[in-house]
Design an enzyme around this catalytic site. Sequence first.
Site, PDB file in Angstrom:
ATOM      1  N   GLN A 117      20.851  35.306  60.308  1.00 25.73           N
ATOM      2  CA  GLN A 117      21.246  34.425  61.409  1.00 25.73           C
ATOM      3  C   GLN A 117      21.250  35.182  62.735  1.00 25.73           C
ATOM      4  O   GLN A 117      20.828  34.655  63.762  1.00 25.73           O
ATOM      5  CB  GLN A 117      22.632  33.820  61.151  1.00 25.73           C
ATOM      6  CG  GLN A 117      22.667  32.859  60.001  1.00 25.73           C
ATOM      7  CD  GLN A 117      21.739  31.675  60.222  1.00 25.73           C
ATOM      8  OE1 GLN A 117      21.721  31.070  61.276  1.00 25.73           O
ATOM      9  NE2 GLN A 117      20.943  31.358  59.214  1.00 25.73           N
ATOM     10  N   HIS A 122      48.359  33.076  27.771  1.00 27.04           N
ATOM     11  CA  HIS A 122      48.016  32.935  29.183  1.00 27.04           C
ATOM     12  C   HIS A 122      47.021  31.804  29.391  1.00 27.04           C
ATOM     13  O   HIS A 122      46.440  31.306  28.434  1.00 27.04           O
ATOM     14  CB  HIS A 122      47.484  34.248  29.771  1.00 27.04           C
ATOM     15  CG  HIS A 122      46.187  34.710  29.197  1.00 27.04           C
ATOM     16  ND1 HIS A 122      46.083  35.304  27.962  1.00 27.04           N
ATOM     17  CD2 HIS A 122      44.927  34.660  29.692  1.00 27.04           C
ATOM     18  CE1 HIS A 122      44.819  35.614  27.721  1.00 27.04           C
ATOM     19  NE2 HIS A 122      44.089  35.223  28.756  1.00 27.04           N
ATOM     20  N   TYR A 172      22.626  36.838  54.770  1.00 27.45           N
ATOM     21  CA  TYR A 172      22.565  35.588  55.526  1.00 27.45           C
ATOM     22  C   TYR A 172      23.043  35.791  56.963  1.00 27.45           C
ATOM     23  O   TYR A 172      22.433  35.314  57.913  1.00 27.45           O
ATOM     24  CB  TYR A 172      23.405  34.523  54.832  1.00 27.45           C
ATOM     25  CG  TYR A 172      23.485  33.226  55.598  1.00 27.45           C
ATOM     26  CD1 TYR A 172      22.422  32.335  55.594  1.00 27.45           C
ATOM     27  CD2 TYR A 172      24.623  32.897  56.321  1.00 27.45           C
ATOM     28  CE1 TYR A 172      22.486  31.140  56.296  1.00 27.45           C
ATOM     29  CE2 TYR A 172      24.689  31.703  57.025  1.00 27.45           C
ATOM     30  CZ  TYR A 172      23.624  30.834  57.014  1.00 27.45           C
ATOM     31  OH  TYR A 172      23.692  29.659  57.712  1.00 27.45           O
ATOM     32  N   HIS A 229      43.702  30.514  31.813  1.00 27.82           N
ATOM     33  CA  HIS A 229      42.635  30.774  32.793  1.00 27.82           C
ATOM     34  C   HIS A 229      42.180  29.428  33.331  1.00 27.82           C
ATOM     35  O   HIS A 229      41.865  28.528  32.552  1.00 27.82           O
ATOM     36  CB  HIS A 229      41.415  31.444  32.141  1.00 27.82           C
ATOM     37  CG  HIS A 229      41.579  32.888  31.874  1.00 27.82           C
ATOM     38  ND1 HIS A 229      41.309  33.843  32.817  1.00 27.82           N
ATOM     39  CD2 HIS A 229      41.982  33.535  30.756  1.00 27.82           C
ATOM     40  CE1 HIS A 229      41.541  35.041  32.287  1.00 27.82           C
ATOM     41  NE2 HIS A 229      41.954  34.871  31.037  1.00 27.82           N
TER      42      HIS A 229
END
Length: 144
Positions: A130, A61, A126, A63
Site C-alpha cells: 500500500q 477445559h 500488504y 477451547h
Amino acid sequence: MSRFKKLSHAIWHCQYHIVWVPKYRFRILTGRVAEEVARCIRTFSEQQKAEVIELNVQIDHVHLLVMVPPKVAISDFVGTVKGRTAIRVFNKFRELKQKPYRGNHFWARGYCVDTVGLDAEKIRAYVLYQERREKRAEQLKLDV
C-alpha cells in the site's frame, strides 16, 4: 463470499481463540455436563451475535474459536458466556453443588484469549504494498 461480516458502519473479521477451565481444574466436563456446557456456550454466543467456529469441551477445559462483533468487548463476551453457563449447569445438575466449589463458582477465574487473524507477514507485505502504491500515485500526480 467474503470472510468479512458487516455492521452498519464497519466490516469486520474479529476471531478469537478462548480457553478456560472449571474451578480447581476438576475433571467434570464429561457426558451430559459436557453436552450442556457446549449447548449453553453456543446459545449464549448466538445471543451476543457471535459465531462459534469451533468448540471443544475437554474433560478439564474448554477451547472456543469464535467470531465476536467489534461492538462486543471480549471480556464482556467471556464473562457472559462463563457466568450464564455456570448458572444453567448448576441448575440442571444440582449434585455438582455438593462438590467443594467455594462460593458456588463453577469456572475458575480468568481465561486465555488470543486473536486469530491474517498472518503477520502477509499484513506486513500488504502495508508495504500500500505504501509503494501510494508513492506511485503521488509520483503520477507530480508528473502531470
